[in-house]
Structures are given as structure tokens and as C-alpha cells.
Design an enzyme around this catalytic site. Structure first.
Site, PDB file in Angstrom:
ATOM      1  N   TYR A 108      40.123  39.787  51.780  1.00 53.73           N
ATOM      2  CA  TYR A 108      38.547  40.001  50.421  1.00 53.73           C
ATOM      3  C   TYR A 108      37.543  40.824  50.210  1.00 53.73           C
ATOM      4  O   TYR A 108      36.857  40.860  51.268  1.00 53.73           O
ATOM      5  CB  TYR A 108      38.634  38.736  49.687  1.00 53.73           C
ATOM      6  CG  TYR A 108      37.869  38.555  48.558  1.00 53.73           C
ATOM      7  CD1 TYR A 108      38.449  37.954  47.516  1.00 53.73           C
ATOM      8  CD2 TYR A 108      36.649  38.752  48.478  1.00 53.73           C
ATOM      9  CE1 TYR A 108      38.244  37.317  45.956  1.00 53.73           C
ATOM     10  CE2 TYR A 108      35.595  38.493  47.626  1.00 53.73           C
ATOM     11  CZ  TYR A 108      36.247  38.139  46.023  1.00 53.73           C
ATOM     12  OH  TYR A 108      36.036  37.574  44.566  1.00 53.73           O
ATOM     13  N   TYR A 128      39.041  45.484  40.980  1.00 56.48           N
ATOM     14  CA  TYR A 128      38.222  43.405  41.030  1.00 56.48           C
ATOM     15  C   TYR A 128      39.281  42.949  40.477  1.00 56.48           C
ATOM     16  O   TYR A 128      38.714  42.454  38.740  1.00 56.48           O
ATOM     17  CB  TYR A 128      37.175  43.817  41.095  1.00 56.48           C
ATOM     18  CG  TYR A 128      36.356  42.745  41.950  1.00 56.48           C
ATOM     19  CD1 TYR A 128      36.603  41.681  42.649  1.00 56.48           C
ATOM     20  CD2 TYR A 128      35.787  41.560  40.865  1.00 56.48           C
ATOM     21  CE1 TYR A 128      35.797  40.342  43.553  1.00 56.48           C
ATOM     22  CE2 TYR A 128      35.465  40.325  41.238  1.00 56.48           C
ATOM     23  CZ  TYR A 128      34.730  39.582  42.363  1.00 56.48           C
ATOM     24  OH  TYR A 128      34.968  38.903  42.861  1.00 56.48           O
TER      25      TYR A 128
END
Length: 388
Positions: free
Chosen positions: A287, A337
Site C-alpha cells: 500500500y 488509487y
């Protein structure tokens, strides 16, 4: 069952994406429906095969049950509508896998759909503050957005590790190189160190290219039993292990060292559940809302010794062809994203051997992670394994 986890009994059988865009022109319900339909088609399944739905959101997307209605699911046996940011992204898939393993459901579709550029901008200030106690002490000082919050963490981590701006720059540059090999990626131009260093500051020490993209998109994955998955269209990818954990609820919950994330607590449980060690990971999808989170997680998941991530990147070990390729799709920094689930989809693609020019040869085991616990107070991760 190992630590309560049904190792290798559940698989991801399908993945689906929408276009990554700055203005989708459609609702989050439409985005979710498109991604789910494409993931089902990838698996060779139809809407009628779905009996479970699961997603996460932060008040910025459509409810899971409404997507089930749109799909025409008549007898919904399992649904999960988890509130939370990127730290919950992998927990959604873990909960779906547990539902399948327990017999609550047979086929669960998990997704994230968000118009994070054109509609409900992630971390924007044009709405009420989150209902978190600490915001009462931050807002009077104009301290409210994710770049501000993570900038302080980045500065602390850089100071503790002796990291220079170039160390973060190499993360952004490496992921841009990978994104150039992905047909979905939003960022299509090479990034140089000069480009990185000349970019405008967002919140010191974070520059423009240290920050993730704002993206309109949806990504979905289909979770079902491993035996059933073996009879479907695509090679199944087994969910070898999963773990969820706590985090730093902003900065005052008693975690003394902000430069070590909650992922360091989670990692031993994750590897134990999967039956692997960090040395057996072939590809890592970590992440990356901000650049520094990537080397921090390399440390906290035991992939690189603490303090040695600068050399790891400088020596090219995170690149395709390196010792441990990281964020092979370009990640949130350069692909798009989608709040964590696109990392899962990329790991599945790699383990299928279907990543084309960005394929990691012989990849058998992948680590994919959610946000490691900062600000949102929770973290989650998966170890995925190619079916043998």
C-alpha cells in the site's frame, strides 16, 4: 485451520477493472457494477452465481446491498459493508474468504468503487470532519488532510533511518517504470530524479510525486472455494493467509515509536497463517498512499532489514528483474488509487503469470497489503499463492 485461517481452502477466481480516470462521468454504483461484472466474466461466472457481496468505503460510495440489488441477487447469503480507509481493504477479502470457508456463501464478490477525483475527493476539506476525537484538536490549526498527517510520519521515519529525499524519489521512479508497462496506468511518462526533486512541495517533506493519485475507478475480485475455482475459467490463486491488526489512531494511542507501524505486529501472524516466511515472498504489492510507506512496510513485514531500504532501492532490488519486485503495476503512485484492492488484483495477475511485460518470472507467492495502520487505526494484509 492455522490461527483460525483456512489455509489454501479459498481462492480468488476472477478479477475485474474499470478504466482509471480523472472523471468517470458515472456513479459509483455504475463503477461497482462494471467491475463486478467484469470480474465474474473473467471467472466464467454470471450474476446468478453470486450469493455474497463485500466492500469498504468511507462515506464516499454505494452500499454493498444496493450493488447486490443491481446485480439481481435474489437470495443474499452474506453481505459486508465495512466502513474504513485503506487499512480495511484486505480485511474485506479476508472476511469474504471466511464466509466461503464456513459455508455461509459460495461466491462472494469484493470491490472498491470510488470517484475520488471528480466527486468525493479523498481527504478533501469541503465537508464535515471525520467523527474522530482527535480531529477536535487538529482542525483549529488547519491540520486535517492526509498529506499533512502523513508528512509528519514521513519526517519522523526519514530522521530515524537517515533517509534522504532521493530515497523516497527512487520509490516513485521505480513504480513509474512499472506503470509504463501497464495498459491501465494513469501515468504514462517516465519520471526522473530531477523531475521528482523539482516537483512542488505538498506538505514537507512530501513532494507531488510522493503522493498517490486521485482516481475515479473500481476494481473487483471473486472469492470462492479452491476446489470450485479449479473448475472455472482462470487458474485459481489461493488465499494462503490473511491477518488484520490495529494501528496508530492518529498519534496518541500509546504506540511509542511512530516509525514502526502496526504491520510489524501483524506480520508474524500473517506468515504463520500462510505457512511461509518473508524470504519466500516473490513479489510484493505494498500500500503506497505515500512513498515512505513502501520502505517502511518492507521493514515491518521483514522483507528488508530495518534501515537498509535505501540501499535496496538504490541497487535496483525493487525493480522488475530485481531480488523482490515491488508494486509491479505502478501502485497508487502511478497506476491509480483504488484504495488497496488494485494491489490484490495485481498480485492475482502476477501469480496467474498473466502480467505480460511486467511479469515476475516464476512468481509463486505474493504479499499484498493494506495501509499499515496510520490515521485510520487498522491494518490488513494477504499472502496469496499460485495453485500447484
Amino acid at each position: 485451520m492455522v490461527d483460525g485461517w483456512p489455509r489454501d481452502r479459498v481462492a480468488i477466481a476472477g478479477v475485474g477493472w474499470t478504466e482509471y480516470a480523472k472523471d468517470s462521468g458515472v456513479s459509483t454504483l455504475t463503477l461497482a457494477s462494471r467491475a463486478v461484472s467484469r470480474a465474474l466474466a473473467d471467472a466464467g461466472l454470471g450474476h446468478g452465481d453470486v450469493d455474497g457481496v463485500a466492500c469498504h468505503r468511507v462515506g464516499d460510495s454505494v452500499q454493498a446491498v444496493l450493488v447486490a440489488q443491481a446485480l439481481g441477487v435474489r437470495d443474499l447469503r452474506f453481505h459486508l459493508d465495512m466502513f474504513g480507509g485503506g487499512g480495511t481493504s484486505h480485511q474485506v477479502v479476508a472476511q469474504a474468504a471466511l464466509a466461503v470457508a464456513s459455508g455461509m456463501a459460495e461466491t462472494v464478490v469484493c470491490w472498491r468503487a470510488v470517484n475520488a477525483r471528480s466527486e468525493f475527493r479523498m481527504g478533501g476539506t469541503g465537508r464535515a470532519a471525520p467523527d474522530a476525537l482527535e480531529f477536535a484538536y487538529q482542525l483549529p490549526y488547519g491540520y486535517a488532510t492526509p498529506p499533512q498527517q502523513y508528512a509528519m510520519l514521513a519526517r519522523a521515519w526519514m530522521h530515524a533511518r537517515g533517509a534522504a529525499p532521493e530515497d523516497l524519489g527512487r520509490v516513485a521512479i521505480t513504480q513509474r517504470e512499472h506503470a509504463l508497462l501497464s495498459e491501465r496506468a494513469m501515468m504514462r511518462k517516465p519520471l526522473t530524479m530531477d523531475d521528482y526533486l523539482a516537483a512542488r512541495p505538498i506538505a514537507e517533506p512530501l513532494r507531488l510525486y510522493d503522493c498517490c493519485l486521485e482516481t475515479d475507478a473500481a476494481v473487483a475480485v471473486v472469492v470462492t472455494g479452491a476446489e470450485r475455482a479449479r473448475a472455472l475459467r482462470q487458474p485459481p490463486v489461493l488465499i494462503a493467509g490473511a491477518a488484520t491488526g490495529g494501528g496508530h489512531w492518529l498519534f496518541s494511542n500509546g504506540r511509542e515509536d511512530p516509525t514502526v507501524s502496526a504491520a510489524a505486529d501483524l506480520a508474524p501472524r500473517l506468515y504463520r497463517a500462510a505457512g511461509v516466511g518473508p524470504g519466500e515472498i516473490d513479489v510484493a504489492e505494498l500500500y503506497d498512499a505515500f512513498t515512505f510507506l513502501v520502505p517502511l512496510q518492507l521493514e515491518d513485514y521483514g522483507l528488508v532489514p530495518r534501515g537498509e531500504t535505501g540501499g535496496f532501492y538504490a541497487d535496483g532490488h525493487a525493480r522488475l528483474g530485481g531480488r523482490l519486485p515491488v508494486n509491479t503495476h505502478g501502485g497508487h503512485l502511478s497506476e491509480g488509487y483504488v484504495h488497496g484492492i488494485n494491489h490484490i488484483a495485481e498480485a492475482v495477475t502476477q501469480l496467474r503469470g498473466a502480467a505480460g511485460a511486467r511479469q515476475v518470472p516464476g512468481a509463486e507467492t505474493a504479499l499484498t497489503t493494506g495501509q499499515p495502520g496510520y490515521v485510520g487505526g487498522t491494518c490488513s494484509a494477504l499472502v496469496l499463492r499460485r495453485d500447484r
